[in-house]
Scaffold this motif. Structure first.
Motif, short mmCIF file in Angstrom:
data_model
loop_
_atom_site.label_atom_id
_atom_site.label_comp_id
_atom_site.label_asym_id
_atom_site.label_seq_id
_atom_site.Cartn_x
_atom_site.Cartn_y
_atom_site.Cartn_z
N LEU A 15 -18.70 71.06 -54.15
CA LEU A 15 -19.72 70.61 -53.20
C LEU A 15 -19.86 69.10 -53.08
O LEU A 15 -20.24 68.59 -52.04
CB LEU A 15 -21.07 71.23 -53.57
CG LEU A 15 -21.10 72.76 -53.53
CD1 LEU A 15 -22.49 73.27 -53.90
CD2 LEU A 15 -20.69 73.28 -52.15
N GLY A 61 -18.70 68.48 -60.50
CA GLY A 61 -17.44 68.83 -59.85
C GLY A 61 -16.40 67.73 -59.97
O GLY A 61 -15.22 67.99 -60.19
N HIS A 71 -19.29 76.08 -56.87
CA HIS A 71 -20.26 74.98 -56.93
C HIS A 71 -19.57 73.64 -57.19
O HIS A 71 -20.04 72.59 -56.74
CB HIS A 71 -21.30 75.26 -58.02
CG HIS A 71 -22.33 74.17 -58.16
ND1 HIS A 71 -23.39 74.04 -57.27
CD2 HIS A 71 -22.45 73.17 -59.07
CE1 HIS A 71 -24.12 73.00 -57.64
NE2 HIS A 71 -23.58 72.45 -58.72
N ASP A 72 -18.44 73.68 -57.90
CA ASP A 72 -17.74 72.43 -58.23
C ASP A 72 -17.17 71.74 -57.01
O ASP A 72 -16.80 70.56 -57.08
CB ASP A 72 -16.60 72.72 -59.21
CG ASP A 72 -17.10 73.18 -60.57
OD1 ASP A 72 -18.14 72.66 -61.02
OD2 ASP A 72 -16.46 74.07 -61.16
N THR A 77 -15.56 76.62 -60.39
CA THR A 77 -16.43 77.51 -59.62
C THR A 77 -16.62 76.95 -58.22
O THR A 77 -16.30 75.78 -57.95
CB THR A 77 -17.81 77.64 -60.29
OG1 THR A 77 -18.52 76.39 -60.15
CG2 THR A 77 -17.69 77.99 -61.76
#
Length: 410
Positions: free
Chosen positions: A49, A60, A46-47, A44
């Motif tokens: 960041l 992540g 978000h991974d 995703t």
């Protein structure tokens, strides 16, 4: 050189097209493997960041390492920006596998220059030898293949690891294919089940459609600013393989007991993810550049390895010049063709970790990134240059035009 640089290049370009088609097919296989791993781990936004501080609970980072484990078909992976080079990754793997009193066998002859102080071939504080680990170097056979019988004879009751270097380093031997590694490792495993099988995979990732972990290697190590960083990773290295050995390597990198739970990723995750995704294509471009360069230099009567029609097992092309002036003209033309520091004039100079002076042409976006077009050579007879990389085959084509023009005047 009777023909013009443009006619030499044009002839070589047409000649290598069937080889290019085979490289494209391999790239598709590798791209499918990478894409499937990304999708299986449900990546995703978000991974991408990253984390700061201690790097605890970096989802992540953990997902990226799970993707690497899938791609390399192994139990675990350590992929970190704190690993600064291939030599650093190799050091982590060796110190993870070996303890004082253990014995290490090099199955592919003397290791690459920068590993000599790590092992203690050239004495240095903190080396394996200083730590009480002995080693035996088994030369390759005359035809460049692993002398399996000699390796087996070198293995004793204290032998804890057998090390293979896939690439040629600063030698004229052929690089080893995954198939050759598989055959050698199978025979050695049958004789010495207690020994870990380790592979220096630098320059080899995604050149073939299998990796050494898929054919029996316990631990495989390399650098992200070579093949698997896809030209985007600005630092980093990896250790992949058996879970216990990867955990031990993480303890070496950070601290015993902290291991893989530590390690902030800052802003690196996006380039690590995207670089891995692009790596199959970027590597195929570099391999095409190597094939084209080999065809060009062979047409000039120079000795190259591998030859243009030979199967590739890594990025490196060796070109034997015999004369120091021709070697320097070649390296300077490579530098002159770079997008960065094209005006710099390479000279042979001492380099940390190398025994001889080294001339390096490396006008790269990432310092030392040999997936980008680079060339380097130990400045000693027979004056052999080692050319690697090329993020696009078009860049290699343009560089070869300049190299040919420079050689016309040498």
């Amino acid at each position: 050189m009777n023909a013009s640089p443009s006619s030499i290049l044009e002839a070589a370009w047409h000649k290598v097209q069937p080889v290019f088609a085979r490289i494209d097919q391999q790239a598709i296989v590798n791209q499918k493997k990478v894409l499937s791993a990304f999708q299986a781990e449900h990546v995703t936004a978000h991974d991408l960041l990253g984390s700061t501080g201690y790097g605890l609970d970096d989802a992540g980072r953990d997902k990226l390492e799970a993707i690497w484990a899938r791609v390399f078909a192994c139990e675990a992976a350590l992929v970190r920006p704190q690993v600064v080079s291939g030599t650093h990754a190799l050091r982590l793997g060796l110190f993870a596998a070996l303890r004082p009193g253990d014995h290490l066998v090099f199955a592919t002859g003397a290791p690459y220059d920068t590993l000599e102080t790590v092992v203690g071939i050239r004495p240095h504080p903190g080396s394996l030898s200083a730590w009480g680990v002995s080693h035996t170097i088994v030369p390759l056979q005359a035809d460049g293949t692993v002398d399996v019988d000699a390796v087996i004879r070198a293995i004793g009751p204290t032998t804890k690891a057998v090390m293979f270097q896939r690439s040629r380093g600063y030698s004229l031997r052929n690089s080893l294919s995954v198939g050759e590694l598989a055959s050698a490792m199978q025979a050695i495993r049958a004789h010495a089940q207690q020994a870990f099988l380790l592979v220096d995979n630098c320059y080899g990732e995604f050149v073939e459609t299998q990796e050494p972990t898929e054919v029996g290697a316990d631990l495989v190590m390399g650098s992200l600013i070579k093949n698997p960083g896809g030209g985007l990773a600005t630092t980093g290295g990896y250790v992949v393989g058996r879970r216990d050995l990867v955990e031990a390597a993480a303890d070496q990198l950070y601290a015993p007991g902290l291991g893989r739970e530590s390690g902030p990723t800052h802003e690196f995750l996006r380039t690590f993810y995207q670089g891995l995704f692009l790596a199959p294509h970027a590597v195929s471009q570099a391999v095409k550049g190597s094939v084209l360069a080999a065809a060009v230099f062979e047409s000039l009567g120079l000795e190259v390895s591998p030859r243009w029609q030979d199967p590739r097992t890594d990025l490196i092309l060796s070109i034997r010049f015999e004369r120091p002036d021709r070697l320097m003209a070649f390296c300077r033309a490579v530098q002159n063709s770079a997008p960065v520091d094209s005006f710099v004039r390479p000279e042979a100079a001492p380099m940390p970790g190398y025994e001889s002076p080294v001339v390096m042409a490396a006008g790269t976006f990432v310092q030392g990134a040999s997936l980008e077009l680079t060339a380097d050579a130990p400045f000693r007879p027979p004056y052999v240059a080692y050319m690697q990389g090329g993020l696009t085959v078009e860049h290699v084509y343009i560089a070869l035009e300049r190299i040919l023009d420079a050689m016309c005047h040498t």
